[in-house]
Design a protein around this motif. Structure first.
Motif, PDB file in Angstrom:
ATOM      1  N   VAL A  19       0.847  -1.202   0.000  1.00 16.60           N
ATOM      2  CA  VAL A  19       0.000   0.000   0.000  1.00 16.60           C
ATOM      3  C   VAL A  19       0.878   1.247   0.000  1.00 16.60           C
ATOM      4  N   TRP A  20       1.948   1.237   0.786  1.00 10.68           N
ATOM      5  CA  TRP A  20       2.848   2.388   0.826  1.00 10.68           C
ATOM      6  C   TRP A  20       3.490   2.628  -0.543  1.00 10.68           C
ATOM      7  N   VAL A  21       3.934   1.552  -1.197  1.00 10.96           N
ATOM      8  CA  VAL A  21       4.545   1.676  -2.520  1.00 10.96           C
ATOM      9  C   VAL A  21       3.539   2.239  -3.512  1.00 10.96           C
ATOM     10  N   MET A  22       2.313   1.748  -3.480  1.00 13.57           N
ATOM     11  CA  MET A  22       1.281   2.252  -4.394  1.00 13.57           C
ATOM     12  C   MET A  22       0.980   3.718  -4.117  1.00 13.57           C
ATOM     13  N   LEU A  25       3.727   5.727  -5.668  1.00 10.91           N
ATOM     14  CA  LEU A  25       3.599   5.767  -7.132  1.00 10.91           C
ATOM     15  C   LEU A  25       2.525   6.760  -7.566  1.00 10.91           C
ATOM     16  N   VAL A  26       1.397   6.745  -6.881  1.00 15.82           N
ATOM     17  CA  VAL A  26       0.313   7.679  -7.207  1.00 15.82           C
ATOM     18  C   VAL A  26       0.762   9.113  -6.960  1.00 15.82           C
ATOM     19  N   LEU A  27       1.417   9.354  -5.840  1.00 13.73           N
ATOM     20  CA  LEU A  27       1.890  10.701  -5.528  1.00 13.73           C
ATOM     21  C   LEU A  27       2.884  11.189  -6.574  1.00 13.73           C
ATOM     22  N   THR A  28       3.808  10.336  -6.973  1.00 16.24           N
ATOM     23  CA  THR A  28       4.790  10.704  -7.995  1.00 16.24           C
ATOM     24  C   THR A  28       4.104  11.008  -9.324  1.00 16.24           C
ATOM     25  N   ALA A  29       3.148  10.189  -9.698  1.00 17.39           N
ATOM     26  CA  ALA A  29       2.418  10.420 -10.951  1.00 17.39           C
ATOM     27  C   ALA A  29       1.635  11.732 -10.894  1.00 17.39           C
ATOM     28  N   GLU A  30       1.008  12.013  -9.765  1.00 19.70           N
ATOM     29  CA  GLU A  30       0.260  13.259  -9.626  1.00 19.70           C
ATOM     30  C   GLU A  30       1.188  14.466  -9.663  1.00 19.70           C
ATOM     31  N   LEU A  31       2.335  14.381  -9.011  1.00 17.00           N
ATOM     32  CA  LEU A  31       3.292  15.490  -9.047  1.00 17.00           C
ATOM     33  C   LEU A  31       3.758  15.757 -10.477  1.00 17.00           C
ATOM     34  N   GLU A  32       3.981  14.702 -11.226  1.00 17.38           N
ATOM     35  CA  GLU A  32       4.401  14.869 -12.615  1.00 17.38           C
ATOM     36  C   GLU A  32       3.272  15.448 -13.467  1.00 17.38           C
TER      37      GLU A  32
END
Length: 85
Positions: A19-22, A25-32
């Motif tokens: 869950v932490w990894v996901m 990943l979502v946070l990184t995608a949103e920042l991008e």
């Protein structure tokens, strides 16, 4: 967390890790996605088009307004995401 709690929840550790990894990943995608830099580049390109005479003042104003709205929107979302991380 106490020792007993840690021992009882140990089988859930892989799930918590996944869950932490996901989440990361979502946070990184949103920042991008909300990164304002591409819009800034588009504004610079738009200004160059105006200076080169490839577009009219009216076209420049219309497109610049749209890009500035987009930039403001992305900057607001980007700040929220950075505060979350």
């Amino acid at each position: 967390m106490g020792l007993i709690t840690q021992l009882l929840t140990l089988p859930l550790a892989p799930v918590r890790g996944a869950v932490w990894v996901m989440d990361q990943l979502v946070l990184t995608a949103e920042l991008e996605y909300y990164d304002p830099e591409p819009v800034r580049q588009q504004l610079a390109e738009l200004e160059q088009e105006l200076l080169d005479g490839r577009i009219s003042e009216e076209e420049f104003d219309r497109r610049e307004d749209d890009l500035l709205d987009e930039l403001e929107w992305r900057q607001a979302h980007h700040r929220q995401l950075q505060a979350r991380s």
